[in-house]
Structures are given as structure tokens and as C-alpha cells.
Design a protein around this motif. Structure first.
Motif, PDB file in Angstrom:
ATOM      1  N   VAL A 317      46.799 -26.223  -4.860  1.00 37.59           N
ATOM      2  CA  VAL A 317      45.851 -25.975  -5.949  1.00 37.59           C
ATOM      3  C   VAL A 317      44.588 -26.789  -5.740  1.00 37.59           C
ATOM      4  O   VAL A 317      43.459 -26.296  -5.874  1.00 37.59           O
ATOM      5  N   ARG A 318      44.762 -28.056  -5.390  1.00 38.06           N
ATOM      6  CA  ARG A 318      43.588 -28.921  -5.187  1.00 38.06           C
ATOM      7  C   ARG A 318      42.730 -28.445  -4.020  1.00 38.06           C
ATOM      8  O   ARG A 318      41.501 -28.634  -4.021  1.00 38.06           O
ATOM      9  N   GLU A 319      43.358 -27.802  -3.023  1.00 39.82           N
ATOM     10  CA  GLU A 319      42.588 -27.250  -1.900  1.00 39.82           C
ATOM     11  C   GLU A 319      41.635 -26.161  -2.388  1.00 39.82           C
ATOM     12  O   GLU A 319      40.481 -26.101  -1.985  1.00 39.82           O
ATOM     13  N   PHE A 320      42.107 -25.313  -3.297  1.00 39.95           N
ATOM     14  CA  PHE A 320      41.255 -24.269  -3.864  1.00 39.95           C
ATOM     15  C   PHE A 320      40.120 -24.855  -4.690  1.00 39.95           C
ATOM     16  O   PHE A 320      39.032 -24.277  -4.765  1.00 39.95           O
ATOM     17  N   LEU A 321      40.392 -25.990  -5.345  1.00 41.84           N
ATOM     18  CA  LEU A 321      39.403 -26.562  -6.263  1.00 41.84           C
ATOM     19  C   LEU A 321      38.330 -27.376  -5.557  1.00 41.84           C
ATOM     20  O   LEU A 321      37.424 -27.905  -6.201  1.00 41.84           O
ATOM     21  N   GLN A 322      38.402 -27.475  -4.248  1.00 44.17           N
ATOM     22  CA  GLN A 322      37.400 -28.251  -3.500  1.00 44.17           C
ATOM     23  C   GLN A 322      36.012 -27.630  -3.570  1.00 44.17           C
ATOM     24  O   GLN A 322      35.010 -28.321  -3.459  1.00 44.17           O
ATOM     25  N   GLU A 323      35.976 -26.325  -3.730  1.00 48.75           N
ATOM     26  CA  GLU A 323      34.696 -25.628  -3.593  1.00 48.75           C
ATOM     27  C   GLU A 323      34.563 -24.537  -4.646  1.00 48.75           C
ATOM     28  O   GLU A 323      35.482 -23.735  -4.828  1.00 48.75           O
ATOM     29  N   PRO A 324      33.432 -24.476  -5.362  1.00 44.11           N
ATOM     30  CA  PRO A 324      33.233 -23.408  -6.341  1.00 44.11           C
ATOM     31  C   PRO A 324      32.734 -22.133  -5.666  1.00 44.11           C
ATOM     32  O   PRO A 324      32.330 -22.142  -4.498  1.00 44.11           O
ATOM     33  N   THR A 325      32.752 -21.061  -6.400  1.00 47.31           N
ATOM     34  CA  THR A 325      32.114 -19.839  -5.921  1.00 47.31           C
ATOM     35  C   THR A 325      30.593 -20.015  -5.986  1.00 47.31           C
ATOM     36  O   THR A 325      30.089 -21.024  -6.503  1.00 47.31           O
ATOM     37  N   ALA A 326      29.878 -19.044  -5.504  1.00 50.93           N
ATOM     38  CA  ALA A 326      28.420 -19.118  -5.516  1.00 50.93           C
ATOM     39  C   ALA A 326      27.861 -19.176  -6.927  1.00 50.93           C
ATOM     40  O   ALA A 326      26.733 -19.653  -7.140  1.00 50.93           O
ATOM     41  N   THR A 327      28.639 -18.740  -7.900  1.00 52.58           N
ATOM     42  CA  THR A 327      28.199 -18.784  -9.298  1.00 52.58           C
ATOM     43  C   THR A 327      28.808 -19.951 -10.066  1.00 52.58           C
ATOM     44  O   THR A 327      28.723 -19.999 -11.294  1.00 52.58           O
ATOM     45  N   GLY A 328      29.456 -20.878  -9.352  1.00 52.14           N
ATOM     46  CA  GLY A 328      29.968 -22.078  -9.994  1.00 52.14           C
ATOM     47  C   GLY A 328      31.334 -21.940 -10.644  1.00 52.14           C
ATOM     48  O   GLY A 328      31.722 -22.804 -11.435  1.00 52.14           O
ATOM     49  N   GLN A 329      32.063 -20.888 -10.311  1.00 49.74           N
ATOM     50  CA  GLN A 329      33.388 -20.677 -10.885  1.00 49.74           C
ATOM     51  C   GLN A 329      34.478 -21.123  -9.901  1.00 49.74           C
ATOM     52  O   GLN A 329      34.206 -21.485  -8.756  1.00 49.74           O
ATOM     53  N   ARG A 330      35.720 -21.084 -10.386  1.00 48.87           N
ATOM     54  CA  ARG A 330      36.835 -21.390  -9.500  1.00 48.87           C
ATOM     55  C   ARG A 330      37.080 -20.219  -8.545  1.00 48.87           C
ATOM     56  O   ARG A 330      36.835 -19.064  -8.876  1.00 48.87           O
ATOM     57  N   ASP A 331      37.562 -20.527  -7.378  1.00 50.13           N
ATOM     58  CA  ASP A 331      37.908 -19.511  -6.381  1.00 50.13           C
ATOM     59  C   ASP A 331      38.904 -18.538  -7.017  1.00 50.13           C
ATOM     60  O   ASP A 331      39.997 -18.944  -7.432  1.00 50.13           O
ATOM     61  N   PRO A 332      38.573 -17.244  -7.106  1.00 47.13           N
ATOM     62  CA  PRO A 332      39.466 -16.300  -7.785  1.00 47.13           C
ATOM     63  C   PRO A 332      40.795 -16.100  -7.061  1.00 47.13           C
ATOM     64  O   PRO A 332      41.763 -15.623  -7.666  1.00 47.13           O
ATOM     65  N   ARG A 333      40.874 -16.478  -5.800  1.00 49.21           N
ATOM     66  CA  ARG A 333      42.130 -16.336  -5.063  1.00 49.21           C
ATOM     67  C   ARG A 333      43.197 -17.295  -5.577  1.00 49.21           C
ATOM     68  O   ARG A 333      44.395 -17.067  -5.384  1.00 49.21           O
ATOM     69  N   LEU A 334      42.769 -18.359  -6.249  1.00 50.92           N
ATOM     70  CA  LEU A 334      43.728 -19.315  -6.798  1.00 50.92           C
ATOM     71  C   LEU A 334      44.607 -18.648  -7.854  1.00 50.92           C
ATOM     72  O   LEU A 334      45.835 -18.766  -7.829  1.00 50.92           O
ATOM     73  N   ALA A 335      43.977 -17.943  -8.793  1.00 54.56           N
ATOM     74  CA  ALA A 335      44.740 -17.284  -9.852  1.00 54.56           C
ATOM     75  C   ALA A 335      45.622 -16.174  -9.294  1.00 54.56           C
ATOM     76  O   ALA A 335      46.666 -15.861  -9.862  1.00 54.56           O
ATOM     77  N   ALA A 336      45.222 -15.579  -8.176  1.00 58.33           N
ATOM     78  CA  ALA A 336      46.017 -14.521  -7.560  1.00 58.33           C
ATOM     79  C   ALA A 336      47.179 -15.077  -6.753  1.00 58.33           C
ATOM     80  O   ALA A 336      48.133 -14.358  -6.460  1.00 58.33           O
ATOM     81  N   THR A 337      47.112 -16.366  -6.406  1.00 56.83           N
ATOM     82  CA  THR A 337      48.117 -16.964  -5.526  1.00 56.83           C
ATOM     83  C   THR A 337      49.227 -17.654  -6.297  1.00 56.83           C
ATOM     84  O   THR A 337      50.401 -17.560  -5.922  1.00 56.83           O
ATOM     85  N   VAL A 338      48.885 -18.350  -7.389  1.00 63.15           N
ATOM     86  CA  VAL A 338      49.880 -19.162  -8.093  1.00 63.15           C
ATOM     87  C   VAL A 338      49.732 -19.049  -9.604  1.00 63.15           C
ATOM     88  O   VAL A 338      48.663 -18.738 -10.128  1.00 63.15           O
ATOM     89  N   PHE A 339      50.836 -19.332 -10.311  1.00 60.02           N
ATOM     90  CA  PHE A 339      50.829 -19.625 -11.740  1.00 60.02           C
ATOM     91  C   PHE A 339      50.791 -21.144 -11.868  1.00 60.02           C
ATOM     92  O   PHE A 339      51.597 -21.841 -11.236  1.00 60.02           O
ATOM     93  N   TYR A 340      49.901 -21.674 -12.700  1.00 61.57           N
ATOM     94  CA  TYR A 340      49.866 -23.126 -12.875  1.00 61.57           C
ATOM     95  C   TYR A 340      49.113 -23.460 -14.162  1.00 61.57           C
ATOM     96  O   TYR A 340      48.473 -22.593 -14.780  1.00 61.57           O
ATOM     97  N   ASN A 341      49.171 -24.708 -14.562  1.00 60.45           N
ATOM     98  CA  ASN A 341      48.508 -25.194 -15.769  1.00 60.45           C
ATOM     99  C   ASN A 341      47.047 -25.484 -15.445  1.00 60.45           C
ATOM    100  O   ASN A 341      46.712 -26.532 -14.911  1.00 60.45           O
ATOM    101  N   ARG A 342      46.180 -24.554 -15.758  1.00 61.00           N
ATOM    102  CA  ARG A 342      44.761 -24.674 -15.405  1.00 61.00           C
ATOM    103  C   ARG A 342      44.052 -25.805 -16.148  1.00 61.00           C
ATOM    104  O   ARG A 342      42.963 -26.204 -15.767  1.00 61.00           O
ATOM    105  N   ARG A 343      44.677 -26.300 -17.205  1.00 59.85           N
ATOM    106  CA  ARG A 343      44.038 -27.342 -18.010  1.00 59.85           C
ATOM    107  C   ARG A 343      44.631 -28.721 -17.769  1.00 59.85           C
ATOM    108  O   ARG A 343      44.369 -29.656 -18.509  1.00 59.85           O
ATOM    109  N   ASP A 344      45.403 -28.853 -16.707  1.00 60.97           N
ATOM    110  CA  ASP A 344      46.018 -30.134 -16.365  1.00 60.97           C
ATOM    111  C   ASP A 344      45.008 -30.981 -15.594  1.00 60.97           C
ATOM    112  O   ASP A 344      44.966 -30.980 -14.373  1.00 60.97           O
ATOM    113  N   GLN A 345      44.187 -31.711 -16.303  1.00 61.26           N
ATOM    114  CA  GLN A 345      43.134 -32.499 -15.661  1.00 61.26           C
ATOM    115  C   GLN A 345      43.666 -33.762 -14.991  1.00 61.26           C
ATOM    116  O   GLN A 345      42.969 -34.384 -14.190  1.00 61.26           O
ATOM    117  N   MET A 346      44.883 -34.153 -15.307  1.00 56.50           N
ATOM    118  CA  MET A 346      45.452 -35.321 -14.645  1.00 56.50           C
ATOM    119  C   MET A 346      45.911 -34.957 -13.235  1.00 56.50           C
ATOM    120  O   MET A 346      45.659 -35.683 -12.281  1.00 56.50           O
TER     121      MET A 346
END
Length: 524
Positions: A317-346
Motif C-alpha cells: 500500500v505504501r508503495e502505491f502512496l509514494q506518488e500521486p496522479t497528475a491531478t494529485g489523487q491516489r493511484d487508482p490501481r491501489l483500490a483495484a488491487t486491495v481492500f484496506y483502511n484508507r483512513r489509517d493514517q498511522m
């Protein structure tokens, strides 16, 4: 009295023998329900049926239906298992006490079952008189491709495996154990032969059969595993230049749904169906009542919907979060790859906007597990789950397993070019994959070493959970020295039990070692 009885019995036996003496031995009769080899392989219909049987082997439990997912995706550093079946969990932790353990035994059995069927086609189809020559050559070529694919998996998992290359029904038949180099040579030879006679495309009714592009891609992959970069480059160039495949205009999620199978990005996929022939087919046997569904989603489904025998390491998950899309969003492939707690900031600290909370079988992930701290903190596989159209899992998923797709070819070609010092030429290929994900293009400020690192990142974000990471780790040499294994340990504790002197390969099944006098893999 007693003697008289035996005399009459003897006389009756003599009369019975004399009555049948002019006939074939009464005990040597053919089973009318059993197809005989000499009564088969007479026409093109027989050849096509034999070919279908070869493809059916790919649906075996020890192949793409179930256990290969464990052998590849859970034994690499992206996945792991906390299965309550301890022996299964140990298998993914590089611990195997029983060398005939069901999972490994099934993998071996079903690959060689497929090879046996392919050998029969290769041996018998050329003998069919009056068969159209083009079809005859094509079916033999398909069998050679499937035999090569089977050995591609076997050599990567077991190393020195027997090379069964002739059709034989002899119960005492054994085949010489090949070195890894010899097995790779056979794979390459089969694929080179298959390329010549396979068509570039098929009619829709034959979707799923091996094409020239599939054989060329697998040949390129075989060269890659042997670090024959220039040879691999030549094969991938043919696939790219054919213009038959593309990532543009193909949604990333289209690669993991049954509604968009055999799409323009697909090069080869194992065909699955949820049509049930004899009930819910948990056993997955080869009998007439077996269904043809995939079982990965049942075994890796989230709690309440599957066995959750497979999970994802948080570093992915952290690998996906290294880089935003060109519009500043999360890589959409992350949501297609895994289920996870998107609000787990810890656990997943990120300044990127939280993307939509992907539904987990009809309900938001946090809503479903909000009161369950343990599940709320876990990461589950989403690829190949059926949550997008139903609210349950079973042993019959209709989603085809994508064995080879074009995005992988683009990244492998970039790697082959980079390893030859053609770093600048590699970057546009990577950018085709990144563009589909909405990421900004890479610039030409890479060295061979820095692009090598970048490619490792790109392959995680594009291909995690698709059965290719284990091959990557082998090709990159990360399983062959302790320093690299120590790096893997830092993100996957399973590698604490990985032994450089043996764990790259599984032990050969002990029953095979004993029966066929094989040399067991080193230090097992």
C-alpha cells in the motif's frame, strides 16, 4: 462321493473351455465404455477434443484454479498467509516438513498431467490421415505452447525436473531428470516451434487458445529469466510491433473482471466459468461433474465472504502512496488491487486525498470492519474478487486468470533495454503504462541503476497479485544472496525462514524421488 463331485466339476470345466476355445480369451475383453487409443485420433474432431483436454489441464487445482496463486503470490514478498491450516501457512513461509504436502503434490501432479496430454497430442495428431494441414500444425503448436508453459512454472518452482517429452502409457516409464538449463532449453525449443504455426488471432468462438503473440511473449519471458536481454528484446519487439495489443483505452480493472475478458490488453488467459455441472465443486476434480470455476476468490476473500487464507503486506500500500496522479489523487490501481483502511493514517500516512472507500461486497470497508480492530488493520486482495457484481464468494468464480497481458510486456521490454544500456529507449514504454494510471510521465534523467530501481517500483504498482513477482525476484537475483534476502525480510517477515542454500526451490515430492530415483533439490 467326494471324488465323484470333483470328477463332475472337472468335466464341466472341460466342456466350458471347449465351448469358448474358438473365441478370444474370455477374460481378455475390451471395456466398451473406455475409449481406446487405437480407436481415437482418427479425424480433426478427435484432434480438437484432445487439444481442449490440454487446456482443461490449466484449470486443475495444482495449476491456475487454486494452488499456483499460493505458490507465487503468497511466497513472494507482497503476500502472506495466516491460514488456520498450519501446513498451508508454513508452505508460504518456506517451511515444508512433508515433501508430499497436498499443495506441492497437486502442483506437480497437474502440471505433469497437462504435459502428458500435450505429449499425446504432439505424438498422435500428426498421424491423422486426411486432416487439413494448417489445423493439424496449429493444434500441435498449441500443445507445444502449453507444454512450455507447464515447464516454465515447474522449473521456476522445482528446478531440476524430469523432462517428459514422449507420449507413453507404460506404468514403469520414467524420464530423465533435466538440469535447470536443459529444462529452459526445452521451453525455448517448444516455443520457437509453436511460433511458426500459431495464428495471430482466433474467431470469438475460439477465444482463449494460444496465439502467436502468446508464444512470442512467453519466449521473451523465458529469455528474461535467463538474462538473455537481447533475445528477449527481439521477442517483445514483435509483440509490440504487431499492434494487436494495447493498454490505451483498456481500463485497469477490465483485466480482473469476467465481463471484460479476452480484451485488447490480454495476451493469454485461462478460461473460467461459474457454470456448475455437479454442485459447488470445492474438490475441483477432473470428473464429468466438475465445474470450471476459479477458486482464488474463495480462498482469499475477506472475512465473512472467503477463507482469507491470503493477505497483502502493508508495504505494498505504501508503495502505491509514494506518488500521486497528475491531478494529485491516489493511484487508482491501489483500490483495484486491495481492500484496506484508507483512513489509517498511522499505518498509511499520506498527504494525498482519501479516495473513495471501495465497497467490500456491497458495504464500505470501514463500515464492515469498523468495530473489528484486527480486520480494520489488515490488507486484503481485491484483484479477482467478485465483489463488483455479487455479495458472496464460492468455489466457482467466472473470472479468467490473466497469465500474460500487454502492460507486463511493455515493462519487461523496458527492463531488457535498460539492462543493455538503452535507458532512454526504455522510458516511453514505461510511460505508456503510467499514462493509463493517470501518472505523470517519467523524464530522461535516469541512469541504468536508477531506472532499474524505478522499474521495480513500477512492477509492484502495476502487477502485484498477478503471479509474476516470484519470477521478478528470481530474475533480479534477490533470492540468491543473504544481503538481498535481508532486504526482503525488512518488509516481509516470512523471509526470516528463507534459506539461501535451498528456499529458492520447493522440495521435489518425495514419492516422485523414491519412485523415479530423482535427485532431491539441494539441502532439502
Amino acid at each position: 462321493m467326494k471324488n465323484n463331485f470333483f470328477t463332475r466339476l472337472s468335466l464341466a470345466g472341460t466342456m466350458l473351455l471347449s465351448a469358448t476355445a474358438c473365441e478370444k480369451d474370455l477374460l481378455d475383453q475390451s471395456n466398451p465404455n473406455l475409449p481406446l487409443t487405437e480407436l481415437s485420433w482418427n479425424n480433426s474432431d478427435d484432434a480438437v477434443k484432445g487439444s481442449v483436454a490440454c487446456y482443461a489441464g490449466l484449470q486443475g487445482l495444482g495449476m491456475y484454479r487454486r494452488w499456483l496463486n499460493f505458490a507465487f503470490d503468497l511466497r513472494d514478498d507482497t503476500g502472506f498467509s495466516q491460514s488456520p491450516w498450519g501446513e498451508l501457512a508454513d508452505f508460504t513461509h518456506f517451511i515444508q516438513v512433508n515433501y508430499d504436502f497436498e499443495v506441492s503434490n497437486n502442483i506437480w501432479r497437474d502440471h505433469y498431467r497437462t504435459i502428458f496430454r500435450c505429449n499425446q497430442v504432439i505424438d498422435r495428431v500428426p498421424t491423422i490421415q486426411g486432416m487439413e494441414a494448417g489445423l493439424q500444425k496449429r493444434i500441435v503448436a498449441e500443445a507445444k505452447f502449453l507444454r512450455a508453459l507447464s515447464y516454465f512454472n515447474l522449473v521456476s518452482l522445482y528446478g531440476k525436473v524430469p523432462l517428459a517429452l514422449q507420449y507413453s502409457t507404460g506404468l514403469n516409464q520414467s524420464f530423465a531428470q533435466g538440469t535447470e538449463a536443459q529444462v529452459w532449453d526445452q521451453i525455448i525449443s517448444d516455443l520457437q516451434a509453436a511460433q511458426t504455426d500459431l495464428p495471430p488471432t482466433y474467431p470469438a468462438a475460439d477465444a482463449g487458445r494460444a496465439t502467436k503473440g502468446a508464444a512470442t511473449t512467453l519466449l521473451g519471458k523465458a529469455y528474461m529469466q535467463n538474462k538473455r536481454w537481447a533475445d528477449a528484446q527481439a521477442q517483445f519487439a514483435q509483440v509490440i510491433d504487431s499492434k494487436l495489443y494495447k493498454v490505451e483505452d483498456v481500463s485497469y480493472t477490465d483485466n480482473f473482471r469476467h465481463t471484460t475478458e479476452n480484451n485488447p490488453e490480454s495476451i493469454f488467459e485461462v478460461q473460467f466459468s461459474d457454470e456448475k455441472k455437479g454442485g459447488n465443486d470445492a474438490g475441483g476434480g477432473p470428473d464429468a461433474t466438475s465445474s470450471q470455476g476459479g477458486q482464488r476468490s474463495q480462498f482469499w476473500g475477506v472475512p465473512g465472504f472467503g477463507f482469507n487464507d491470503g493477505e497483502v503486506r502493508p508495504w505494498v500500500v505504501r508503495e502505491f502512496l509514494q506518488e500521486p496522479t497528475a491531478t494529485g489523487q491516489r493511484d487508482p490501481r491501489l483500490a483495484a488491487t486491495v481492500f484496506y483502511n484508507r483512513r489509517d493514517q498511522m499505518q498509511f500516512s499520506s498527504s494525498l486525498p482519501v479516495d473513495a472507500d471501495t465497497l467490500a461486497y456491497g458495504t464500505g470497508f470501514l463500515t464492515r470492519y469498523g468495530k473489528d480492530a484486527r480486520n480494520r488493520a489488515r490488507v486484503y486482495w481485491r484483484k479477482y474478487q467478485t465483489d463488483y457484481y455479487r455479495t458472496f464468494e464460492d468455489f466457482d468464480s467466472p473470472i479468467n486468470q490473466r497469465v500474460m497481458r500487454f502492460a507486463d510486456v511493455l515493462l519487461l521490454q523496458a527492463e531488457a533495454l535498460n539492462e543493455q544500456g538503452q535507458t532512454t529507449a526504455a522510458i516511453p514504454l514505461i510511460n505508456r503504462v503510467r499514462q493509463r494510471a493517470g501518472l505523470a510521465p517519467l523524464t530522461n534523467n535516469f541512469t541504468r541503476e536508477t531506472l532499474r530501481t524505478q522499474l521495480m517500483h513500477e512492477r509492484v504498482t502495476e502487477l502485484t497479485g498477478e503471479g509474476v513477482r516470484w519470477f521478478d525476484l528470481q530474475r533480479w537475483g534477490l533470492l540468491s544472496n543473504q544481503a538481498s534476502v535481508d532486504q526482503l525480510k525488512a518488509r516481509d517477515p516470512d523471509f526470516n525462514t528463507f534459506r539461501v542454500d535451498r528456499s529458492r526451490l520447493l522440495p521435489l515430492p518425495q514419492s516422485e524421488v523414491d519412485l523415479n530415483k530423482l535427485a532431491q533439490n539441494e539441502n532439502w
